[in-house]
Scaffold this motif. Sequence first.
Motif, PDB file in Angstrom:
ATOM      1  N   UNK A   1     -37.257 -34.199 -33.173  1.00 16.60           N
ATOM      2  CA  UNK A   1     -37.339 -32.812 -33.089  1.00 16.60           C
ATOM      3  C   UNK A   1     -37.057 -32.239 -32.063  1.00 16.60           C
ATOM      4  N   UNK A   2     -36.470 -33.135 -30.900  1.00 15.39           N
ATOM      5  CA  UNK A   2     -36.001 -32.366 -29.823  1.00 15.39           C
ATOM      6  C   UNK A   2     -34.561 -31.835 -30.102  1.00 15.39           C
ATOM      7  N   UNK A   3     -33.996 -32.379 -31.090  1.00 20.13           N
ATOM      8  CA  UNK A   3     -32.425 -32.133 -31.283  1.00 20.13           C
ATOM      9  C   UNK A   3     -32.502 -30.855 -32.258  1.00 20.13           C
ATOM     10  N   UNK A   4     -33.346 -30.345 -32.811  1.00 19.66           N
ATOM     11  CA  UNK A   4     -33.498 -29.098 -33.893  1.00 19.66           C
ATOM     12  C   UNK A   4     -32.769 -28.100 -33.398  1.00 19.66           C
ATOM     13  N   UNK A   5     -33.129 -27.306 -32.477  1.00 21.27           N
ATOM     14  CA  UNK A   5     -32.673 -25.991 -31.919  1.00 21.27           C
ATOM     15  C   UNK A   5     -31.200 -26.231 -31.488  1.00 21.27           C
ATOM     16  N   UNK A   6     -30.915 -27.396 -30.779  1.00 22.22           N
ATOM     17  CA  UNK A   6     -29.411 -27.630 -30.217  1.00 22.22           C
ATOM     18  C   UNK A   6     -28.745 -27.868 -31.375  1.00 22.22           C
TER      19      UNK A   6
ATOM     20  N   UNK B   1     -47.715 -23.859 -39.655  1.00 20.94           N
ATOM     21  CA  UNK B   1     -48.866 -24.541 -39.458  1.00 20.94           C
ATOM     22  C   UNK B   1     -49.240 -23.666 -37.992  1.00 20.94           C
ATOM     23  N   UNK B   2     -48.517 -23.737 -37.084  1.00 24.71           N
ATOM     24  CA  UNK B   2     -48.777 -22.939 -35.756  1.00 24.71           C
ATOM     25  C   UNK B   2     -49.175 -21.256 -36.241  1.00 24.71           C
TER      26      UNK B   2
ATOM     27  N   UNK C   1     -37.864 -26.862 -36.756  1.00 26.80           N
ATOM     28  CA  UNK C   1     -38.590 -27.096 -38.217  1.00 26.80           C
ATOM     29  C   UNK C   1     -39.684 -27.787 -37.694  1.00 26.80           C
ATOM     30  N   UNK C   2     -39.890 -28.601 -36.822  1.00 26.59           N
ATOM     31  CA  UNK C   2     -41.032 -29.105 -36.420  1.00 26.59           C
ATOM     32  C   UNK C   2     -42.362 -28.075 -35.731  1.00 26.59           C
TER      33      UNK C   2
END
Length: 689
Positions: free
Chosen positions: A459-464, A595-596, A547-548
């Motif tokens: 998930x760490x790559x999503x915005x990048x 969810x958040x 997305x996460x």
Amino acid sequence: MNLIINTFYSNKEVFLRELISNSSDALDKIRFQSLSDKGVLGDAKDLKIDIIPDLKNNTLTIQDSGIGMTKLDLINNLGTIAKSGTKQFMEAIKAGADVSMIGQFGVGFYSAFLVAERVIVESKSNDDDVHRWSSDAGNSFKIEKVEDSDLKRGTRITLFLKDDQLEYLEEKKLKDLVKKHSEFIGFPISLWVTKEEEVEVDDDEDEDVDDDDDKPKVEEVKEQEKEKKKKTVKETKSDWEVLNKQKPIWTRPKSEIKKEEYAAFYKALSNDWEEHLAVKHFSVEGQLEFKALLFCPKRAPFDLFEGKKKKNNIKLYVRRVFIMDNCEDLIPDYMAFVKGVVDSEDLPLNISRESLQQNKILRVIKKHLVKKSIEMFKEIAENKEDYKKFYEAFAKNIKLGIHEDSGNRKKLADLLRYNSTVKGEELTSLKDYVGRMKKEQKNIYYITGESRAVVEASPFLEKLKKKGYEVLFMVDPIDEYAVQQLKEYDDKKLICVTKDNLKLEMTEEEKKKKEEEKAAYEDLCKKMKEILGDKVEKVVLSDRLANSPCCLVTGEFGWSANMERIMKAQALRDNSMTSFMVSKKTLELNPDHSIVKELRVRFSQNEQDQTVKDLVWLLFETSLLTSGFSLPEPTVFAGRIHKLIKLGLSIVDDEEEVAEPEAKTEDAKEDDDVPPLEAQEADEMEDVD
């Protein structure tokens, strides 16, 4: 005498190296004189060294056709320990004086008494008759004139071996010693060997020569059975065998050496079954002069990182005489796979040639070897296919070098190759990465993990990815250590996307939106921090998620999740270190995730909603897994998942509901207000009815 000799030398086999080296010096001297006066060679024009083992008399003879010594030379040089002919020769050359000492003996000669109880030296100089020097290593020696010697010129040393040193008469032992220490001496070294050969001879046992009347008949039989009357017998033959056929090709100009010659020399040097991948042939001149030949093999040896193996594969020679192959200061550990030779003309040795006296000179040699090795690696990199083989075999060595060698870190960084979010299957260099960076991108981004499949789905790559920034995949455990030292490349910082120092460039609109979201979610973040307690240091909104719903990041200066996994796997780890190196975790929330958003609504309606609290724990535990951490209590997590499964299947288990309060886990004790999900489920079912 025995005390002095055994103090100088720790290894008895070096006696042969010393005596051959002295013979080589003597041959050098007579060759030097013959350049100006060819008549000095006389009848003994062949410059050579002969070794003759005598098994019957237990003697070993080393003979040369060198400069020889007069009676006065024998007294001055063999009667005085530590009389270095070579040293005086070098000093004489510098002073411009008569070069008359080379090839005459010093302490090296006395190494003969390591294996011999008595030594006889016969020597013939052009300026004197043959004289014999003899000693039993006591306090005295004897010199006498020899009238009937067959020695034309040179020196003959006869060693009467001790009873426990007779192994030095064995053919195999002598060949091994010459190959190890004196293989590249510039003069032929011949060994007197005895061999058994099978030969065919006439079989005369059945011939009858007594009856004169039968002679014609016998002759007829011989003609008919000429081919049949043969037998094979073994004959013993003795002959000279040249031991040093391999020539020191590093002394020749590299423009004259063919690729096949390099390959043959590499195989002889390394015992490798295939050719080398690359070669670097160079010489250094100045205060220190030496020649070197370095090879890079195609494959890594199976014991490359064995702790007990030899530290390096560089053989050190002085004037083509082997000195050592285990000098740890000659090349760094991470280049242990590089094979080759270093040959110096004037390297200062101690009295036994077994150790170097000046570490400063070693550091100079080491600096040049490392520099040229890196140049060799960069030349390999010019060919993609060759470099692919090299990198598969020695990538760990390059990364180890970045960790250990601060002086060459920048040069080694150019050799690194990684997969990335952009290049797919193809490996990319840091230089190419920088060339593809977007204008607004200021840093080099990377992610560490267990495997490429794991980090690609992180998930760490999503915005990048959304912004089009390239991220390097570092999935080798040693990458964690290397990147701790490689802080930047080409004035651009290396940023780990799993740590909390990731700051993505934002527009003014994005900054304004973030401030609004921060204010809106402030209460949710505080409440989640209260629920999770010391499991996390803080709860904040994330810039890296798309997305996460959430992820867990670590501090900038502590261990990453991957490093924590690596350290936990260490068999001999120090647990005391773990306590202060494990980073505090920060839970980052994605404010755009449904969810958040729903959690914020639920908490705003009812801060004591027990089901929502349990869902917060589920979010935390799932983010542990997706962020690369391990679950401290997998059974607790499994219990929460089972409850969700029951909720989905509309199952009510009354017995479990009653029993559950008695089996509280550690997490449950932290918050006694968290009820089981079944209670909420039952209420919902009643509402439906």
